[in-house]
Design a protein around this motif. Structure first.
Motif, PDB file in Angstrom:
ATOM      1  N   VAL A   1       0.845  -1.188   0.000  1.00  0.00           N
ATOM      2  CA  VAL A   1       0.000   0.000   0.000  1.00  0.00           C
ATOM      3  C   VAL A   1       0.881   1.238   0.000  1.00  0.00           C
ATOM      4  CG1 VAL A   1      -1.798   1.274   1.195  1.00  0.00           C
ATOM      5  CG2 VAL A   1      -1.810  -1.233   1.257  1.00  0.00           C
ATOM      6  N   GLU A   2       0.767   2.011  -1.078  1.00  0.00           N
ATOM      7  CA  GLU A   2       1.541   3.240  -1.190  1.00  0.00           C
ATOM      8  C   GLU A   2       0.786   4.410  -0.586  1.00  0.00           C
ATOM      9  OE1 GLU A   2       2.017   1.001  -5.213  1.00  0.00           O
ATOM     10  OE2 GLU A   2       0.432   1.518  -3.794  1.00  0.00           O
ATOM     11  N   SER A   3       1.540   5.382  -0.117  1.00  0.00           N
ATOM     12  CA  SER A   3       0.961   6.623   0.382  1.00  0.00           C
ATOM     13  C   SER A   3       2.002   7.718   0.274  1.00  0.00           C
ATOM     14  CB  SER A   3       0.483   6.473   1.829  1.00  0.00           C
ATOM     15  OG  SER A   3       1.567   6.158   2.684  1.00  0.00           O
ATOM     16  N   GLY A   4       1.559   8.958   0.447  1.00  0.00           N
ATOM     17  CA  GLY A   4       2.492  10.072   0.475  1.00  0.00           C
ATOM     18  C   GLY A   4       2.528  10.926  -0.774  1.00  0.00           C
TER      19      GLY A   4
ATOM     20  N   CYS B   1       5.669   2.746   1.276  1.00  0.00           N
ATOM     21  CA  CYS B   1       5.108   1.491   0.764  1.00  0.00           C
ATOM     22  C   CYS B   1       5.036   0.527   1.944  1.00  0.00           C
ATOM     23  CB  CYS B   1       5.975   0.930  -0.346  1.00  0.00           C
ATOM     24  SG  CYS B   1       5.492  -0.723  -0.911  1.00  0.00           S
TER      25      CYS B   1
ATOM     26  N   THR C   1       0.194   5.734  -6.104  1.00  0.00           N
ATOM     27  CA  THR C   1      -0.081   7.036  -5.502  1.00  0.00           C
ATOM     28  C   THR C   1       0.368   8.117  -6.479  1.00  0.00           C
ATOM     29  OG1 THR C   1       0.226   8.413  -3.518  1.00  0.00           O
ATOM     30  CG2 THR C   1       2.133   7.154  -4.245  1.00  0.00           C
TER      31      THR C   1
END
Length: 124
Positions: free
Chosen positions: A5-8, A22, A118
């Motif tokens: 799960v990507e974020s940012g 990640c 993302t």
């Protein structure tokens, strides 16, 4: 179940920085390589950077070398991509992926599991 799960991601101006994360879970294998890839509209997916769980070795594609830094926190099961001096040409959807290859590979076809991506947008 293997998950990444990507974020940012976000919208920044040219020259600014972002840090992507990640978060991984469900891995049943001990040795692997995490890669960051990106895909801009109308362009093919391209590699960005990679890190080996086995020995911590890293590799950067020429377009980001010296600006991006990949790292991992094995306690948090998270791989980071620190992106500095961002340019408009860095605009893309960024994905992290995992391969059970024992050495770093830049071939995306050899990566088995992918995150959802993302969006990173760099304005000029």
């Amino acid at each position: 179940e293997v998950q990444l799960v990507e974020s940012g991601g976000g919208l920044v101006q040219s020259g600014e920085s972002l840090r992507l994360s990640c978060h991984t879970s469900g891995f049943t294998f001990d040795d692997y390589v995490i890669g960051w890839f990106r895909q801009a509209p109308g362009k093919e997916r391209e590699g960005v950077s990679y890190i080996s769980r086995r020995d911590g070795s890293t590799y950067y594609e020429r377009s980001v070398k010296g600006r991006f830094t990949i790292s991992s926190d094995n306690i948090k099961n998270t791989v980071y991509l620190q992106m500095n001096s961002l340019k408009p040409e860095d605009t893309a959807v960024y994905y992290c992926a995992v391969t059970t290859m024992l050495v770093i590979t830049t071939n995306p076809d050899l990566y088995d599991f992918w995150g959802q991506g993302t969006q990173v947008t760099v304005s000029s």
